[in-house]
Design an enzyme around this catalytic site. Structure first.
Site: not given
Ligand code: PBG
Ligand code: ZN
Length: 322
Positions: A125, A244, A191, A229, A117, A308, A201, A213
């Site tokens: 993605c 996540k 996820k 999953e 992405c 973070y 993003r 998504r």
């Molecule tokens: C890429 C990805 C994302 C995040 C980690 N890898 C964004 C998404 O899926 O749109 C999010 C990480 C975050 O919000 O800290 N696919």
């Molecule tokens: Zn992605």
């Protein structure tokens, strides 16, 4: 019975803590950008920066000094196209970033986020057909190519975050065939399609240009589906599994911990970070909220935490605050 007997002073409370945080359990995300002399704060994520490669050394040495053992790399490439070719280019931002970090230290594991992405002009993605559908099996070829290109540059762990079916199997096979049998896969297994990714993003310039998504990331109404999953990813050869976001998904972390004998990684995502950080900045919450929420993720069952807040937490641990 009097429960307060065991709460009556600091020493007894310290002895009886069921949950503790160690700095070696944290993974710190880093955003790499093209250009020179850039260390620019990301607007939506106060305290988190975009780094050009020439500015990485200072940051990496600080992480080493704090005892942080792993970083997770995200790239903002110079150019985007329909198949995300800058994601697997030899001179791509992540490829050069891995090399750069490896030239600075061997004390930090380099984990690379594998997804398309940030590199596709449509921001999805995977590969998209003329009707806007994200194609699963066509995407797998690219994910394998990206993974091998990261491993070749010295990546220690590959972390696919795209949510295509069967990608762990495909990546495992590609790594094995290219001489990387011992490169582990940390799979984003559960996820969820989440609004908590908003600030990310913005930081990674990876928002989808049309649609959402929901056809590949998980529906947040579902918990059992996450177990399926995870099960599939483990069967396909995942060495770690990621759940996540973390905070609104502590039930998933806990259930995964009970169900699977594997390494559970929780991703404390950008929205969770920015909410708390901005509330602290506004004087609404005390900064100890950071420790409290990280403890809650660990208590739920996470073995490792991508956050973070990792640097802040590492500083507090070093100072002996926690
Ligand atoms: C890429 C990805 C994302 C995040 C980690 N890898 C964004 C998404 O899926 O749109 C999010 C990480 C975050 O919000 O800290 N696919
Ligand atoms: Zn992605």
């Amino acid at each position: 019975m009097r429960m307060r007997r065991l709460r009556q002073n600091k020493v007894i409370r310290e002895m009886l803590k069921e949950t503790r945080l160690n700095v070696s359990e944290f993974i710190y995300p880093l955003f790499l950008v093209e250009g020179e002399n850039i260390k620019r704060e990301i607007k939506s994520m106060p305290g988190i920066y975009h780094f050009s490669l020439d500015k990485l050394e200072e940051e990496i040495l600080e992480l080493v000094d704090l005892g942080i053992k792993a970083v997770l790399l995200f790239g903002v490439p110079a150019s985007k196209d329909s198949c995300g070719s800058s994601a697997y280019a030899d001179d791509g931002i992540i490829q050069r970033g891995i090399k750069k970090i490896k030239s600075i230290t061997d004390e930090i594991l380099v984990i690379t986020d594998v997804c398309m992405c940030e590199y596709t002009d449509h921001g999805h993605c995977g590969i998209v057909d003329e009707n806007g559908n994200v194609l699963n099996d066509e995407t797998l070829e690219y994910l394998a190519k990206i993974s091998v290109s990261h491993a070749k540059m010295g990546a220690d762990i590959i972390a696919p975050s795209d949510m295509m079916d069967l990608r762990v199997e495909k990546i495992r096979k590609a790594l094995d065939e290219n001489g990387f049998k011992y490169t582990p896969i940390m799979s984003y297994s559960a996820k969820y399609a989440s609004s908590y990714y908003g600030p990310f993003r913005d930081a990674a310039e990876s928002a989808p240009q049309f649609g959402d998504r929901l056809s590949y990331q998980m529906d947040f109404h579902n918990g059992q589906e996450a177990m399926r999953e995870i099960e599939l990813d483990l069967e396909e050869g995942a060495d770690f599994i990621i759940i996540k976001p973390a905070l609104s998904y502590l039930d998933i972390i806990k259930e995964a911990k009970y169900n699977f004998n594997t390494h559970i990684v929780a991703y404390n995502v950008s929205g969770e970070y920015s909410m708390v950080t901005n509330a602290i900045k506004a004087g609404l919450l005390d900064e100890s909220i950071i420790y409290e929420k990280l403890i809650s993720i660990k208590r739920a069952g996470a073995d490792l935490i991508i956050s973070y807040h990792a640097k802040q937490m590492a500083k507090w641990i070093k100072e002996g605050k926690y």
